[in-house]
Write a protein that holds these residues in place. Structure first.
Motif, PDB file in Angstrom:
ATOM      1  N   ARG A 133     -16.751   6.630  -8.367  1.00 49.17           N
ATOM      2  CA  ARG A 133     -17.031   6.044  -7.076  1.00 49.17           C
ATOM      3  C   ARG A 133     -18.537   6.001  -6.767  1.00 49.17           C
ATOM      4  NH1 ARG A 133     -13.593   4.764  -2.834  1.00 49.17           N
ATOM      5  NH2 ARG A 133     -11.829   5.708  -3.848  1.00 49.17           N
ATOM      6  N   HIS A 150       0.822  -1.211   0.000  1.00 49.04           N
ATOM      7  CA  HIS A 150       0.000   0.000   0.000  1.00 49.04           C
ATOM      8  C   HIS A 150       0.851   1.254   0.000  1.00 49.04           C
ATOM      9  CE1 HIS A 150      -3.157  -2.776   0.437  1.00 49.04           C
ATOM     10  NE2 HIS A 150      -2.597  -3.275   1.522  1.00 49.04           N
ATOM     11  N   ASN A 198      -5.891   3.596  -6.937  1.00 53.59           N
ATOM     12  CA  ASN A 198      -4.942   4.702  -6.889  1.00 53.59           C
ATOM     13  C   ASN A 198      -3.913   4.600  -8.017  1.00 53.59           C
ATOM     14  OD1 ASN A 198      -2.333   5.992  -5.696  1.00 53.59           O
ATOM     15  ND2 ASN A 198      -4.051   6.848  -4.544  1.00 53.59           N
ATOM     16  N   GLU A 239      -8.306  -0.213  -2.985  1.00 53.35           N
ATOM     17  CA  GLU A 239      -7.968   1.217  -2.949  1.00 53.35           C
ATOM     18  C   GLU A 239      -6.628   1.476  -3.637  1.00 53.35           C
ATOM     19  OE1 GLU A 239      -9.715   3.784  -1.967  1.00 53.35           O
ATOM     20  OE2 GLU A 239     -11.417   2.510  -1.408  1.00 53.35           O
ATOM     21  N   THR A 240      -5.645   0.630  -3.311  1.00 53.87           N
ATOM     22  CA  THR A 240      -4.327   0.815  -3.906  1.00 53.87           C
ATOM     23  C   THR A 240      -4.395   0.618  -5.420  1.00 53.87           C
ATOM     24  OG1 THR A 240      -3.324   0.034  -1.886  1.00 53.87           O
ATOM     25  CG2 THR A 240      -1.925   0.068  -3.832  1.00 53.87           C
ATOM     26  N   GLN A 265     -10.422  -4.422   0.774  1.00 52.72           N
ATOM     27  CA  GLN A 265     -10.692  -3.003   0.610  1.00 52.72           C
ATOM     28  C   GLN A 265      -9.400  -2.242   0.335  1.00 52.72           C
ATOM     29  OE1 GLN A 265     -13.715  -1.992   0.236  1.00 52.72           O
ATOM     30  NE2 GLN A 265     -12.883   0.029  -0.228  1.00 52.72           N
ATOM     31  N   ARG A 266      -8.359  -2.582   1.095  1.00 49.96           N
ATOM     32  CA  ARG A 266      -7.097  -1.852   0.913  1.00 49.96           C
ATOM     33  C   ARG A 266      -6.451  -2.172  -0.423  1.00 49.96           C
ATOM     34  NH1 ARG A 266      -3.466  -2.641   5.998  1.00 49.96           N
ATOM     35  NH2 ARG A 266      -4.650  -4.553   6.238  1.00 49.96           N
TER      36      ARG A 266
END
Lengths: 481, 583
Positions: free
Chosen positions: A448, A306, A436, A432-433, A428-429
């Motif tokens: 989103r 991350h 990104n 997200e990464t 989730q992480r």
């Protein structure tokens, strides 16, 4: 005390035998958090458990304290299994976990109240303990009136007042500023060394390598996904330990290597005088590993570190400035960063092919050099190339989006893919990464509100972009819904 | 110093010797002593009345002097109902939070119960209670108290449950690692953690109690006419006789009681609950209360506490501490498991029986009755939403103006608070008088009445939202010269959105519930009514038409739950994610 500690004949207070922890997933499979682990805590020792964030060290601590039950394996307390009973332990929490509506004194008295100690005796013992940790004069204060360091002192007092056999600490200093942490650490060590500490062993979970080397008689390094002991060794340096001494630095360097390059076996520096290996790097023997992998699915899917693109660029620039190769320890020192924060950025550079690691050094690759020297727009192109070449999930997203006629897809699709490989929070992480990185690389846009991924304009297939698109016809196995 | 205090204990008249200088800490003692005597007298009077024989037709006096005891009786009813609610809340919330299996049906059940209007419980509760205590006034009293209870309890239970669920993990672990007994966990962790939520919800609940007081203290069930001495029945009697002077007296008394309650109960409790705030740093402007200061400075009270409460608390704490050697992994004995299963089966059987009965009644209904309730539902639906719209239309600009202007806020906020604390029902007679004089029927009047009861929720929340918009965002708008519509669209509306939603949810629920009182009204011997679901429920309750009451209630509960699910909960989620101002 420390000489005696090396003696392995002493009977363990707590022993974890073949302990594992896994959580059931919605689809019936299980995600393993703590891999098969054997571990013991012996009297007279400070044991440090080191590992990157989210690797499951806190889970392991909770198993050892009896707060959480292992999925398999047993926990022995003086050789006998614990049956739902809480052993005589205490925990110092990262968030302090004080009761804000109780005064300092009441907070410290609370565990004694639970033991049924009468009021007068309770007060006496609480006051004595508060005095030990340097809190006299603050008895009637409420926690919110205290600074972070003072709050954690209350946490220590509350833990010590029950005279636990093992004092557990879960990242006790990481919510404090550097100076306060250093001060508190020193006082803790002094209490321990002068035997004013009413606990016969300390078990500390931390991600701070120097903290571990500073305090511990024994260090265990935990790998992640699932958590498994990678290295386990005694430290024989005398207290007080000097951070600047060559041996100290060597040990820190060694731990860096173990944490960053888990596959490789590393030699422990100067084994006789500074440290001795209990378990070889790599943790358990291969056979044992294979055995336990049977019914469980271990993670094969690529796990994204991350890191933000800005961090990656910054680290590469610094490395390039340093001539392309630098010692990790020194890099961390120069950046004034914890491994906790540095490690993901480092790993990101490696998975993207911008750098590689060798013997505790970081070496920049030609692609890395190009990226470090590029301007904003070029960087995006280079990042996009690297991402599409090395990052599985981004490759998948790209090829799915190109194949669909409307060039868009619901994000749940990728959530589902990730769900099969990671625990809930991690999904989730990871997502997200990936979002990104993918947005930065202009592989796709992410709406989103709608929860949809849309192919970015620049990478629509009609338009032949400058980037070589590697359309791998792999892994696109649709997830079962 | 020590000698001096011990001498004080010997001769009480030393107090007099010190009176000229009057140590401040003795004045509170005197006040507290007076309060004690007053309380004792009150208990005597109430006991005589309640245990006395049943007098079905208590004559409600319209003399202003009668208001003092009446206010006392009403206050007592609300207090007892509140204490019952609190007890229920603690048990219900606790079980729901810790028993995952029970949780799954207890929480949706709460949702449904919350949406059933108080009056729908009236006939059943009343008849059951009167049957329980035949020939005693206690039966009717208990019925009234239970009714007030049904209006108070649900939001409290929900708040407690939610608080228990949000206790931080590490705090729980600390309690477990240090082996707290369940009692210690309850007293030192769970109760303090939920204190603030409970206090605010208690305030709301008690305010709701005033709202339905008129309905609960005096009503007709079929041929029977029930009356209890109280403020609510006084107002209703006065309204029935069209006695404006008495109505004003009654309203004034109610406002006085509410203001006194606020000063002597809620403010001290809020100031005291401040210490239960889970925050890292001390807030600068904590709420204060002079009554709390008085209590804290009372030496007599602190002595009493030292002699009674503390030793008792200590005994309890140690008792539970010694009792808990191995509670954790105690294997359940098989007969206990079977008992549990049997209970669950019985419960399920009871529920299915109830459902079957309801369905049977519903299918046995006349088409006209169904049509009537359908039309009523539509009418009330329109009325409620029109109320919300009108409320929002004036409160949003007003609230934002107040929130953006600190000087205005300082004047307007306390005024609005007083206005809001006056229950709309108390004002109904006055408003109705006006409306009748002007010539509008209850069709328009009910909207005004609903508005009176619900607009405050929106106003307060909008003010809070406007205050919470960060200054730098406002400045940013000024720098870019955003004005008028653009400013509203880009800054103000998104900024207050979460608060607005909260206000509208509360207002919507309140309006549905209030429709029962607003659409049907006894006044000057007439019944004023208009088309609506609330009127149907009131009427059915008056006429003891249980079939119609049931249908209308089920319809209202279903509508409210559906609207909550479909509209408000979604808006809530949106407010939580997209319109949250992160700091």
């Amino acid at each position: 005390m420390n000489e005696a500690a090396g003696n392995s004949t002493t009977e363990a207070i707590i022993e974890a035998v073949g302990v594992e922890k896994s959580y059931p997933q919605a689809d019936g499979t299980r995600i393993q958090v703590v891999g098969l682990t054997n571990l013991s805590i012996e009297p007279g020792k400070i044991v440090a458990l080191l590992g990157p964030s989210g690797c499951g060290k806190s889970t392991l601590l909770r198993i050892l304290t009896g707060l959480s039950h292992p999925s398999s394996g047993t926990l022995l307390w003086h050789g006998k299994p614990l049956d739902g009973q809480m052993p005589n332990v205490a925990i110092v929490f990262q968030s302090f976990a004080l009761f804000p509506w109780l005064t300092v004194l009441d907070n410290v008295e609370a565990p004694l109240e639970a033991k049924g100690v009468p009021a007068v005796e309770r007060r006496k013992r609480a006051l004595r303990t508060l005095d030990t940790v340097g809190l006299d004069g603050f008895e009637t204060a409420y926690p919110k009136e205290l600074s972070g360091g003072m709050k954690q002192r209350v946490g220590f007092a509350r833990a010590l007042v029950v005279e636990p056999e093992v004092l557990f600490m879960d990242e006790p200093f990481s919510a404090l500023d550097v100076l306060t942490a250093e001060n508190l650490r020193g006082e803790l060590l002094e209490l321990w060394l002068t035997k004013k500490m009413p606990a016969s062993a300390i078990f500390i979970v931390t991600h701070n390598i120097e903290e571990a080397v500073m305090l511990a008689d024994r260090v265990m390094v935990l790998g992640r996904n699932p958590a498994r002991i990678r290295s386990d060794f005694n430290i024989r340096l005398k207290h007080p330990r000097d951070r600047k001494s060559a041996r100290f630095v060597e040990l820190v360097d060694y731990i860096y290597k173990v944490m960053t390059e888990p596959e490789v076996e590393h030699a422990l520096p100067d084994a006789e005088t500074t440290a001795e290996i209990i378990l070889p790097t790599g943790g358990l023997t291969r056979d044992a590993l294979k055995k336990q992998e049977g019914p469980l699915r271990t993670t094969k899917y690529q796990m994204l570190p991350h890191a933000r693109v800005g961090g990656i660029a910054g680290l590469l620039e610094l490395l390039h400035d340093h001539g392309g190769r630098e010692d990790l320890f020194r890099l961390a020192e120069e950046l004034v960063m914890d491994v906790e924060d540095l490690l993901p950025i480092l790993e990101a550079c490696v998975v993207l092919g911008f750098a590689w690691l060798k013997e505790g050094d970081m070496q920049i690759t030609p692609q890395g050099v190009a990226f470090a020297e590029a301007d904003i727009q070029q960087r995006k192109v280079l990042f996009r190339q690297a991402a599409l070449e090395h990052i599985t999930i981004l490759k998948q997203i790209d090829s799915v989006l190109k194949r669909k006629t409307d060039h868009s897809i619901a994000d749940e699709f990728f959530h589902d893919i990730l769900d099969e490989h990671f625990a809930e929070d991690e999904v989730q992480r990871q997502f997200e990464t990936a979002m990104n990185w993918g947005r930065y690389a202009e592989i796709f846009d992410y709406d989103r509100d709608q929860g949809r991924l849309v192919l970015a304009e620049s990478s629509a297939p009609s338009q032949s972009s400058a980037t070589p698109v590697i359309d791998t016809p792999t892994q696109n196995s649709a997830p079962k819904s | 110093m020590k000698k001096l205090t011990s001498m004080r204990g010997f001769s009480a008249y030393r107090i007099w010797a010190q009176l000229p200088g009057l140590e401040i800490s003795y004045l509170p003692d005197l006040v507290m002593f007076g309060a004690g005597i007053a309380l004792f007298y009150g208990v005597l009077v109430v006991g005589r009345s309640w245990l006395g024989p049943f007098t079905p037709q208590v004559e409600i006096s319209r003399s202003p002097l009668a208001l003092v005891p009446y206010a006392g009786y009403s206050l007592l009813r609300i207090t007892i109902a509140y204490l019952l609610s609190l007890a229920f809340t603690l048990v219900y919330g606790y079980v729901a939070a810790y028993n995952p299996r029970a949780e799954r049906f207890m929480i949706p059940l709460l949702d449904v119960l919350q949406s059933i209007p108080v009056l729908s419980f009236l006939p059943t509760v009343m008849l059951a209670m009167v049957a329980l205590f035949p020939g005693r006034q206690l039966g009717v009293e208990a019925g009234a108290i239970l009714l007030i209870f049904t209006g108070q309890v649900w939001n409290m239970a929900f708040s407690f449950y939610a608080s228990l669920k949000s206790i931080p993990n590490e705090m729980r672990e600390a309690a477990k690692v240090y082996r707290f007994s369940w009692w210690q966990r309850f007293i030192e962790m769970e109760l303090p953690f939920s204190a603030i939520g409970l206090v605010w919800n208690s305030m709301m609940s008690v305010a709701g109690g005033w709202f339905f007081l008129m309905a609960c203290e005096m009503f007709v069930l079929g041929s029977r006419d029930f009356r209890l001495p109280g403020l609510g029945s006084y107002l209703q009697t006065a309204a029935g006789a069209g006695d404006t002077r008495s109505i004003l007296w009654g309203v004034a008394t109610m406002i006085a009681v509410i203001v006194l309650l606020d000063q002597f109960v809620w403010r001290p409790v809020i100031a005291w609950a401040e210490k239960f705030k889970v925050e890292q740093v001390e807030s600068s402007d904590a709420p204060r209360s002079w009554v709390l200061d008085l209590i804290r400075h009372s030496r007599g009270l602190s002595q009493i506490r030292k002699k009674t409460v503390r030793p008792l608390a200590e005994r309890l704490m140690l008792h539970f501490a010694h009792k808990q050697p191995s509670n954790d992994a105690e294997p359940r004995s098989p007969w206990k498991i079977w008992l549990m299963r049997l209970l669950v089966m019985l419960l399920l059987a009871g529920i299915s029986y109830g459902v079957v009965r309801v369905v049977m009644i519903l299918t046995g209904l006349h088409k006209t009755e169904l049509q009537q309730t359908g039309i009523g539902l539509a009418a009330t639906f329109l009325r409620v939403n029109l109320t919300l719209l009108i409320g929002a239309l004036w409160t949003i600009p007003a609230g934002v103006a107040i929130g953006f202007n600190p000087r205005l806020a300082r004047i307007a906020q306390p005024l609005a608070q007083i206005a809001a604390s006056v229950p709309a029902t108390a004002l109904f007679p006055v408003v109705l008088l006006l409306l009748i004089r002007i010539g509008g029927g209850l069709g328009v009047g009910s909207i005004v009445l609903l508005l009176l009861g619900t607009q405050w929720y929106i106003l307060f929340n909008v003010i809070a939202g406007a205050i919470a918009i960060p200054t730098d965002l406002k400045e940013c708008c000024s720098v870019f010269r955003m004005q008028g519509i653009q400013r509203w669209k880009k800054l103000i509306l998104p900024g207050i959105f979460p608060y607005l939603v909260t206000g509208m949810v509360t207002a919507s629920g309140g309006a549905w519930n209030a429709s029962i009182v607003a659409e049907y009204f006894h006044f000057k011997g007439h019944i004023y009514t208009t088309v609506g679901l609330g009127a149907i429920i009131s009427q059915a309750s008056d006429e003891s038409n249980s079939k119609l009451l049931l249908v209308a209630t089920v319809m209202m509960a279903a509508t409210v739950v559906t609207i909550n699910r479909l509209v408000w909960r979604r808006l809530y989620a949106l407010a939580e994610t997209r319109f949250r101002l992160e700091t």
